[in-house]
Design an enzyme around this catalytic site. Structure first.
Site, PDB file in Angstrom:
ATOM      1  N   GLU A  22      -6.537   7.434   8.471  1.00 16.72           N
ATOM      2  CA  GLU A  22      -6.002   7.125   7.145  1.00 16.72           C
ATOM      3  C   GLU A  22      -6.792   7.823   6.046  1.00 16.72           C
ATOM      4  OE1 GLU A  22      -3.217   5.351   6.572  1.00 16.72           O
ATOM      5  OE2 GLU A  22      -3.015   5.199   8.754  1.00 16.72           O
ATOM      6  N   GLU A  63      -8.566  -2.116   1.343  1.00  9.98           N
ATOM      7  CA  GLU A  63      -7.818  -0.956   1.839  1.00  9.98           C
ATOM      8  C   GLU A  63      -7.583  -1.068   3.343  1.00  9.98           C
ATOM      9  OE1 GLU A  63      -5.376   1.853   1.588  1.00  9.98           O
ATOM     10  OE2 GLU A  63      -6.492   1.450  -0.242  1.00  9.98           O
ATOM     11  N   GLU A  70       0.459  -2.424   6.553  1.00 11.91           N
ATOM     12  CA  GLU A  70       1.408  -1.315   6.643  1.00 11.91           C
ATOM     13  C   GLU A  70       1.699  -0.939   8.086  1.00 11.91           C
ATOM     14  OE1 GLU A  70       0.035   1.937   4.260  1.00 11.91           O
ATOM     15  OE2 GLU A  70       0.562   0.933   2.386  1.00 11.91           O
TER      16      GLU A  70
END
Length: 114
Positions: A22, A63, A70
């Site tokens: 990511e 995060e 997600e």
């Protein structure tokens, strides 16, 4: 102690995986790496240093949670779905709020120092 060690390993694997896959997590890891020494120099007292470092870690943690939400949403519903999009947007907004908190703390520390 074994359970604590295993929990740490699970967390470490998640952090490594997030850092490898990511972009947003990699960016925040760089901010943490650069921010730690700056926080030690910028902070005039122990509590300011703690607040500066904690704000960076809070931002990274949010995060990581945003990424987890997600990925779970994408796994459960790979296609575009309006309600899944709302869930992802809410998680993103939570991560953004921690970035705002970090900016406020760092801004206050800079103003206080200079």
């Amino acid at each position: 102690m074994t359970a604590l060690y295993l929990a740490f390993l699970n967390s470490w694997r998640g952090l490594v995986h997030g850092g490898r896959t990511e972009r947003a997590i990699r960016l925040e890891l760089v901010l943490v790496a650069l921010g730690l020494p700056v926080a030690l120099v910028l902070g005039g007292s122990l509590w300011v240093r703690v607040a500066l470092i904690a704000s960076l870690l809070l931002m990274l943690g949010a995060e990581l949670l945003n990424t987890a939400v997600e990925k779970l949403c994408d796994h459960l519903h790979p296609g575009r779905h309006e309600r899944i999009g709302i869930v992802k947007d809410l998680a993103s907004a939570g991560a953004f709020m921690t970035q705002v908190i970090a900016a406020l703390i760092w801004g206050a520390a800079v103003i206080d120092r200079f």
